[in-house]
Design an enzyme around this catalytic site. Structure first.
Site, PDB file in Angstrom:
ATOM      1  N   GLY A 129       2.050   3.116  -3.824  1.00 11.43           N
ATOM      2  CA  GLY A 129       2.405   2.251  -2.655  1.00 11.43           C
ATOM      3  C   GLY A 129       3.096   0.822  -3.179  1.00 11.43           C
ATOM      4  N   SER A 146       3.949  -2.794  -4.552  1.00 15.59           N
ATOM      5  CA  SER A 146       3.585  -3.805  -5.191  1.00 15.59           C
ATOM      6  C   SER A 146       2.452  -4.675  -4.312  1.00 15.59           C
ATOM      7  CB  SER A 146       4.407  -4.595  -5.845  1.00 15.59           C
ATOM      8  OG  SER A 146       3.634  -5.622  -6.559  1.00 15.59           O
ATOM      9  N   GLY A 147       1.421  -4.923  -4.671  1.00 14.92           N
ATOM     10  CA  GLY A 147       0.405  -5.795  -3.908  1.00 14.92           C
ATOM     11  C   GLY A 147      -0.411  -4.847  -2.681  1.00 14.92           C
ATOM     12  N   ALA A 148      -0.066  -3.585  -2.569  1.00 21.62           N
ATOM     13  CA  ALA A 148      -0.702  -2.976  -1.506  1.00 21.62           C
ATOM     14  C   ALA A 148      -2.240  -2.524  -1.701  1.00 21.62           C
ATOM     15  CB  ALA A 148      -0.084  -1.581  -1.486  1.00 21.62           C
ATOM     16  N   GLY A 149      -2.579  -2.511  -3.115  1.00 18.79           N
ATOM     17  CA  GLY A 149      -4.033  -2.510  -3.514  1.00 18.79           C
ATOM     18  C   GLY A 149      -4.298  -1.464  -4.279  1.00 18.79           C
ATOM     19  N   LYS A 150      -3.399  -0.848  -5.001  1.00 15.52           N
ATOM     20  CA  LYS A 150      -3.666   0.371  -6.013  1.00 15.52           C
ATOM     21  C   LYS A 150      -4.729   0.220  -6.789  1.00 15.52           C
ATOM     22  CE  LYS A 150       0.918   0.392  -6.836  1.00 15.52           C
ATOM     23  NZ  LYS A 150       1.242  -0.602  -5.893  1.00 15.52           N
ATOM     24  N   THR A 151      -4.313  -1.096  -7.820  1.00 19.43           N
ATOM     25  CA  THR A 151      -5.289  -1.510  -8.669  1.00 19.43           C
ATOM     26  C   THR A 151      -6.548  -1.909  -8.428  1.00 19.43           C
ATOM     27  OG1 THR A 151      -3.407  -2.179 -10.030  1.00 19.43           O
ATOM     28  CG2 THR A 151      -5.288  -3.057 -10.719  1.00 19.43           C
ATOM     29  N   SER A 191       5.568   4.282  -8.035  1.00 21.14           N
ATOM     30  CA  SER A 191       5.944   5.765  -7.932  1.00 21.14           C
ATOM     31  C   SER A 191       6.726   5.924  -6.859  1.00 21.14           C
ATOM     32  CB  SER A 191       5.007   6.839  -8.252  1.00 21.14           C
ATOM     33  OG  SER A 191       3.450   6.474  -7.436  1.00 21.14           O
TER      34      SER A 191
HETATM   35  P1  ADP Z   1      -0.977  -3.225  -6.272  1.00 25.31           P
HETATM   36  O1  ADP Z   1      -2.042  -2.584  -7.548  1.00 25.31           O
HETATM   37  O2  ADP Z   1      -0.973  -2.016  -5.351  1.00 25.31           O
HETATM   38  O3  ADP Z   1      -0.021  -3.973  -6.812  1.00 25.31           O
HETATM   39  P2  ADP Z   1      -3.172  -5.047  -6.277  1.00 25.31           P
HETATM   40  O4  ADP Z   1      -4.673  -4.370  -6.212  1.00 25.31           O
HETATM   41  O5  ADP Z   1      -2.784  -5.870  -7.593  1.00 25.31           O
HETATM   42  O6  ADP Z   1      -2.019  -4.124  -5.536  1.00 25.31           O
HETATM   43  O7  ADP Z   1      -3.396  -6.176  -5.382  1.00 25.31           O
HETATM   44  C1  ADP Z   1      -3.993  -5.922  -3.825  1.00 25.31           C
HETATM   45  C2  ADP Z   1      -4.543  -7.255  -3.299  1.00 25.31           C
HETATM   46  O8  ADP Z   1      -4.880  -6.905  -1.775  1.00 25.31           O
HETATM   47  C3  ADP Z   1      -5.655  -7.878  -3.912  1.00 25.31           C
HETATM   48  O9  ADP Z   1      -5.518  -9.278  -3.849  1.00 25.31           O
HETATM   49  C4  ADP Z   1      -6.864  -7.345  -3.074  1.00 25.31           C
HETATM   50  O10 ADP Z   1      -7.986  -8.301  -3.220  1.00 25.31           O
HETATM   51  C5  ADP Z   1      -6.370  -7.306  -1.739  1.00 25.31           C
HETATM   52  N1  ADP Z   1      -6.862  -6.448  -0.676  1.00 25.31           N
HETATM   53  C6  ADP Z   1      -7.362  -6.799   0.502  1.00 25.31           C
HETATM   54  N2  ADP Z   1      -7.846  -5.539   1.030  1.00 25.31           N
HETATM   55  C7  ADP Z   1      -7.697  -4.551   0.405  1.00 25.31           C
HETATM   56  C8  ADP Z   1      -8.081  -3.210   0.260  1.00 25.31           C
HETATM   57  N3  ADP Z   1      -8.711  -2.632   1.398  1.00 25.31           N
HETATM   58  N4  ADP Z   1      -7.739  -2.423  -0.797  1.00 25.31           N
HETATM   59  C9  ADP Z   1      -7.268  -2.906  -1.952  1.00 25.31           C
HETATM   60  N5  ADP Z   1      -6.793  -4.415  -1.980  1.00 25.31           N
HETATM   61  C10 ADP Z   1      -7.031  -5.134  -0.648  1.00 25.31           C
END
Ligand code: ADP
Length: 182
Positions: free
Chosen positions: A13, A15-20, A87
């Site tokens: 997904g 960046s910032g979608a929530g993967k980590t 990815s």
């Molecule tokens: P990625 O790894 O995809 O770049 P991050 O995990 O670093 O994204 O960041 C996702 C952000 O979205 C975090 O600040 C997290 O707290 C927020 N968020 C809100 N709702 C959710 C959810 N359901 N799942 C994951 N992250 C969420």
């Protein structure tokens, strides 16, 4: 007791979608259940195993190829692999599916505007200002999964709900033992 099944939970997904975030929550829960788990994350892998690589299509593919090699060794030896990588290319993800054991594609979805608003790493601002030439979703493509095993809508779900979706999938498919008391 060694009835653990290896699998590769692959978070893709923007960046910032929530993967980590979801992978971290799952790691905690799986460890609490006694599951052997390894997390592979784009941000950390790019500082070690693939620190020589950039963000061209060729380098992105090499990044995933190397990570796939690690995921393959772990997953075939009974380890639960949680892999979080943008990815962006379908073909590359298909390669990961073919190479790893029990591959489960998790589409971590949130609209671009939401990811940009979260701007967890301050990179969208730079990307929209034209300072990052190959930024996925802004100046570089993201090919959405066509048939993912799991889709998370992180703009509409809590982290706990997103993680629970993955846990339910893993339980229903016999990859992890069902929690004793829910
Ligand atoms: P990625 O790894 O995809 O770049 P991050 O995990 O670093 O994204 O960041 C996702 C952000 O979205 C975090 O600040 C997290 O707290 C927020 N968020 C809100 N709702 C959710 C959810 N359901 N799942 C994951 N992250 C969420």
């Amino acid at each position: 007791m060694n009835d653990q099944h290896g699998f590769t939970l692959w978070f893709t997904g923007l960046s910032g979608a929530g993967k980590t975030t979801v992978a971290l929550a799952l790691e905690k829960e799986l460890r609490a259940r006694g599951v052997k788990v390894e997390r592979l994350d784009g941000d950390t892998v790019r500082k070690s195993l693939t620190r020589d690589l950039g963000f061209s299509k060729e380098d992105r593919d090499k990044n995933i190829e190397r990570v796939t090699f690690v995921a393959k060794l772990l997953s075939r030896n009974g380890v639960a692999v949680l892999a979080s990588f943008i990815s962006p290319y379908r073909e590359t993800r298909a390669m990961v599916r073919a190479e790893t054991t029990n591959f489960i594609e998790v589409f971590v979805h949130a609209p671009l505007e939401v990811c940009a608003q979260r701007d967890v790493k301050g990179m969208y601002a730079k990307a929209f200002a034209g300072e990052i030439p190959d930024f996925t979703g802004v100046s570089d493509p993201y090919e959405e999964p066509l048939d993912p095993e799991i889709t998370l809508h992180t703009h509409e779900e809590t982290v706990e709900q997103s993680a629970a979706k993955c846990l339910t999938y893993l339980e229903e498919h016999g990859y992890i033992p069902v929690a004793e008391s829910a």
